[in-house]
Design an enzyme around this catalytic site. Structure first.
Site, PDB file in Angstrom:
ATOM      1  N   HIS A 143      -9.586   7.899   3.364  1.00  0.00           N
ATOM      2  CA  HIS A 143      -9.529   6.446   3.493  1.00  0.00           C
ATOM      3  C   HIS A 143     -10.884   5.821   3.175  1.00  0.00           C
ATOM      4  O   HIS A 143     -10.966   4.796   2.499  1.00  0.00           O
ATOM      5  CB  HIS A 143      -9.041   6.047   4.886  1.00  0.00           C
ATOM      6  CG  HIS A 143      -7.626   6.465   5.150  1.00  0.00           C
ATOM      7  ND1 HIS A 143      -7.318   7.684   5.721  1.00  0.00           N
ATOM      8  CD2 HIS A 143      -6.446   5.859   4.902  1.00  0.00           C
ATOM      9  CE1 HIS A 143      -6.003   7.798   5.814  1.00  0.00           C
ATOM     10  NE2 HIS A 143      -5.443   6.701   5.319  1.00  0.00           N
ATOM     11  N   HIS A 155       1.539   4.306  -3.012  1.00  0.00           N
ATOM     12  CA  HIS A 155       1.465   5.772  -3.052  1.00  0.00           C
ATOM     13  C   HIS A 155       2.620   6.347  -3.869  1.00  0.00           C
ATOM     14  O   HIS A 155       2.460   7.361  -4.560  1.00  0.00           O
ATOM     15  CB  HIS A 155       1.509   6.338  -1.637  1.00  0.00           C
ATOM     16  CG  HIS A 155       0.257   6.142  -0.848  1.00  0.00           C
ATOM     17  ND1 HIS A 155      -1.001   6.396  -1.359  1.00  0.00           N
ATOM     18  CD2 HIS A 155       0.050   5.713   0.430  1.00  0.00           C
ATOM     19  CE1 HIS A 155      -1.917   6.150  -0.441  1.00  0.00           C
ATOM     20  NE2 HIS A 155      -1.302   5.720   0.656  1.00  0.00           N
ATOM     21  N   HIS A 163       0.833  -1.212   0.000  1.00  0.00           N
ATOM     22  CA  HIS A 163       0.000   0.000   0.000  1.00  0.00           C
ATOM     23  C   HIS A 163       0.865   1.259   0.000  1.00  0.00           C
ATOM     24  O   HIS A 163       0.646   2.171  -0.816  1.00  0.00           O
ATOM     25  CB  HIS A 163      -0.909  -0.013   1.232  1.00  0.00           C
ATOM     26  CG  HIS A 163      -1.726   1.227   1.404  1.00  0.00           C
ATOM     27  ND1 HIS A 163      -3.068   1.285   1.095  1.00  0.00           N
ATOM     28  CD2 HIS A 163      -1.407   2.468   1.846  1.00  0.00           C
ATOM     29  CE1 HIS A 163      -3.528   2.503   1.339  1.00  0.00           C
ATOM     30  NE2 HIS A 163      -2.528   3.235   1.800  1.00  0.00           N
ATOM     31  N   GLU A 164       1.846   1.321   0.913  1.00  0.00           N
ATOM     32  CA  GLU A 164       2.644   2.543   1.021  1.00  0.00           C
ATOM     33  C   GLU A 164       3.496   2.780  -0.220  1.00  0.00           C
ATOM     34  O   GLU A 164       3.604   3.912  -0.698  1.00  0.00           O
ATOM     35  CB  GLU A 164       3.520   2.491   2.273  1.00  0.00           C
ATOM     36  CG  GLU A 164       2.749   2.372   3.584  1.00  0.00           C
ATOM     37  CD  GLU A 164       1.631   3.384   3.746  1.00  0.00           C
ATOM     38  OE1 GLU A 164       1.716   4.490   3.180  1.00  0.00           O
ATOM     39  OE2 GLU A 164       0.646   3.070   4.431  1.00  0.00           O
ATOM     40  N   GLU A 207      -5.606   6.683  -1.981  1.00  0.00           N
ATOM     41  CA  GLU A 207      -5.674   5.620  -0.983  1.00  0.00           C
ATOM     42  C   GLU A 207      -6.101   4.298  -1.621  1.00  0.00           C
ATOM     43  O   GLU A 207      -5.579   3.230  -1.290  1.00  0.00           O
ATOM     44  CB  GLU A 207      -6.638   5.999   0.146  1.00  0.00           C
ATOM     45  CG  GLU A 207      -6.136   7.109   1.038  1.00  0.00           C
ATOM     46  CD  GLU A 207      -4.801   6.794   1.683  1.00  0.00           C
ATOM     47  OE1 GLU A 207      -4.562   5.618   2.027  1.00  0.00           O
ATOM     48  OE2 GLU A 207      -3.992   7.722   1.844  1.00  0.00           O
TER      49      GLU A 207
END
Length: 533
Positions: A430, A346, A342-343, A367
């Site tokens: 989110h 980004h 996920h990170e 997100e």
């Protein structure tokens, strides 16, 4: 605790269990740690050669010249090629920045797509909505703009030199100062770009490079291998085969050791957290290359460092590195595969297409991008049920704050998030991941996939058939490569429909599946959307 061991050049660690922790080490640069990929198709990574890249530039330059009116180009404006990124099947995406009377234009980028041979394919994307006719004389000085920007961050560490530009990401272009303020708001770090109107001193827009996420701590099997560097009695958790990728503590330097064995397997051990972070990041890198045809997290062969030991129940992408905290119980670090994916997702969002304003809608799409890349990474790794099998839940292993997973892609409403798109779109970022997450699941899996959860539609036909997560990922990434500001669900629909046609020119199945999945989450047909056949 088991002693550290080595098997030839490869040492191993039991990181799947908290019962028998041991040590972990590296593997050779040629190893593919995601050998269990789900697809038997040839790798999508097939970048064009130098001749084709040059041909693409020629094509793009000619296209921009021919379409200058449609791109709202005035006589005081110039375009400069700043990036040429290739994707699945060798498609090329050329990004041009715009200047007006010598000033940079935020939101004025143009993206031209070509096929592998360098011939025009798909649409030409531009985020600019109005022609620029403004005066470039500032009435607000740089010092005043800096003071306004500083006030937006509670704890300021540094402030950039203000940059005068034209802000054209909204319907009315405005002369503005861009000031970058680095610091924190409470416990949350911030690298905030603030655009201050150069005529009246008001805030025009802002966006934060830091993307806050959530996480858990999960271990990836016994044994597990990671790529590190060093020899003899000097080793580092630095992956020299993926430039920029390393892992260490909050100081930013990589962990080092006298042998190539890392961690204890404990949920609170930070070296072990780096094992998890590197393993997941290396798996995601391989997925990007072999499934999506992308060269690294930034699209140009580059990666970014990871830090562990953040004293927060969270994880972040800061704009230049990922940072991982812990769960609320302080028993595990926030470095499982879906959270790391996920990170770094980004980072992929930031380095795909143009930079976009930090609207609530763009924030939700960002997100969702992280969630989608987390799911893609899990599916590429294809771990067994005894570890972390591929799914479409986010953070399900950690019970971060006592309520199980934090997002559900096939049914966002299970976590109180919207399944369906509405306009205007005013959700916390989110929660705002819901509609695009739902779209991606319907595109990849359909409404009633075998062996996976059923998913309902918001409108339209009750039954949809998925095209598979690898194709869905290729289409999603290609759509991101055409991202312009402001980024919205309707623009994402138009971009991904065009991407499906460019990626699969001999078939309408994928194009129509993309259309159907967007319609199913209430994002309607867009003006100028490509058709098939």
């Amino acid at each position: 605790m088991n002693p550290k061991t080595k098997l030839g050049a490869v040492a191993v660690l039991a990181v799947a269990t908290l019962i028998t922790p041991a040590a972990v080490s590296s593997t050779s640069a040629s190893a593919d740690i995601a050998a269990g990929a789900l697809s038997a198709d040839p790798p999508a990574y097939s970048p064009p050669d130098a001749e084709a890249r040059n041909r693409a530039v020629t094509t793009a330059n000619a296209t921009i010249a021919m379409r200058s009116e449609a791109l709202l180009k005035g006589q005081n404006e110039k375009f400069t090629l700043t990036a040429n990124v290739s994707g699945a099947q060798g498609l090329q995406y050329l990004t041009y920045t715009r200047t007006y009377r010598g000033l940079p234009v935020f939101g004025g980028e143009v993206i031209v797509s070509t096929d592998r041979a360098g011939e025009l394919v798909g649409s030409v994307s531009s985020g600019q909505q109005s022609r620029i006719t403004i005066d470039v004389t500032s009435k607000v000085d740089a010092a005043a703009a800096t003071a306004t920007a500083r006030a937006q961050v509670s704890t300021v560490e540094s402030v950039s030199t203000p940059r005068l530009l034209v802000h054209a990401a909204t319907t009315t272009p405005r002369l503005a100062w861009e000031v970058v303020v680095t610091g924190a708001n409470g416990e949350i770090p911030s690298v905030l770009h603030v655009f201050v109107d150069a005529l009246d001193g008001s805030i025009v827009d802002s966006y934060d490079e830091v993307r806050a996420g959530t996480g858990n701590s999960y271990y990836n099997g016994n044994p597990v291998t990671i790529q590190t560097s060093g020899s003899g009695s000097s080793y580092s958790m630095t992956d020299t085969t993926r430039p920029g990728l390393r892992c260490g503590g909050q100081g930013g330097t990589a962990y080092t050791g006298t042998d190539d064995a890392w961690g204890t397997g404990s949920g609170t051990n930070l070296e072990t957290a780096c094992v998890d972070a590197l393993y997941a990041a290396q798996t995601e890198w391989n997925m990007l290359r072999n499934w999506l045809g992308r060269n690294g997290f930034n699209g140009s062969g580059g990666a970014f460092p990871a830090r562990v030991g953040l004293s927060a129940v969270n994880a972040y992408w800061t704009g230049s590195y990922t940072n991982f905290g812990r769960n609320q119980a302080n028993t595990r670090q926030a470095t499982p595969m879906d959270v790391v994916g996920h990170e770094y997702g980004h980072a992929v969002f930031q380095y795909s297409g143009a930079t976009v304003s930090n609207t609530t809608e763009a924030g939700g799409l960002n997100e969702s991008t992280g969630d989608i890349f987390g799911a893609l990474t899990e599916h590429y790794a294809n771990q067994p049920a005894t570890l972390d099998p591929p799914d479409y839940l986010v953070g399900e292993e950690v019970n971060l704050v006592g309520s199980g997973e934090i997002r559900n892609m096939y049914n966002p409403s299970a976590e109180g998030h919207p399944n369906c798109y509405t306009s205007p779109f005013n959700y916390e970022v989110h929660a705002g991941a819901g509609p695009q997450n739902h779209w991606f699941y319907l595109l990849a899996e359909g409404t009633n996939p075998v062996g996976k959860p059923a998913s309902s539609v918001c409108s339209g036909p009750a039954t949809l058939t998925g095209i598979g997560i690898q194709k869905a990922g290729q289409i999603f990434q290609a759509g991101l490569n055409s991202k312009t500001s402001p980024w919205t669900h309707p623009k994402a629909r138009k971009a991904t429909v065009a991407a499906a046609k460019a990626l699969f020119p001999g078939s309408c199945v994928e194009v129509n599946a993309v259309k159907a999945a967007w319609s199913a989450v209430n994002v309607p047909l867009q003006s100028g959307e490509v058709t098939c056949p």
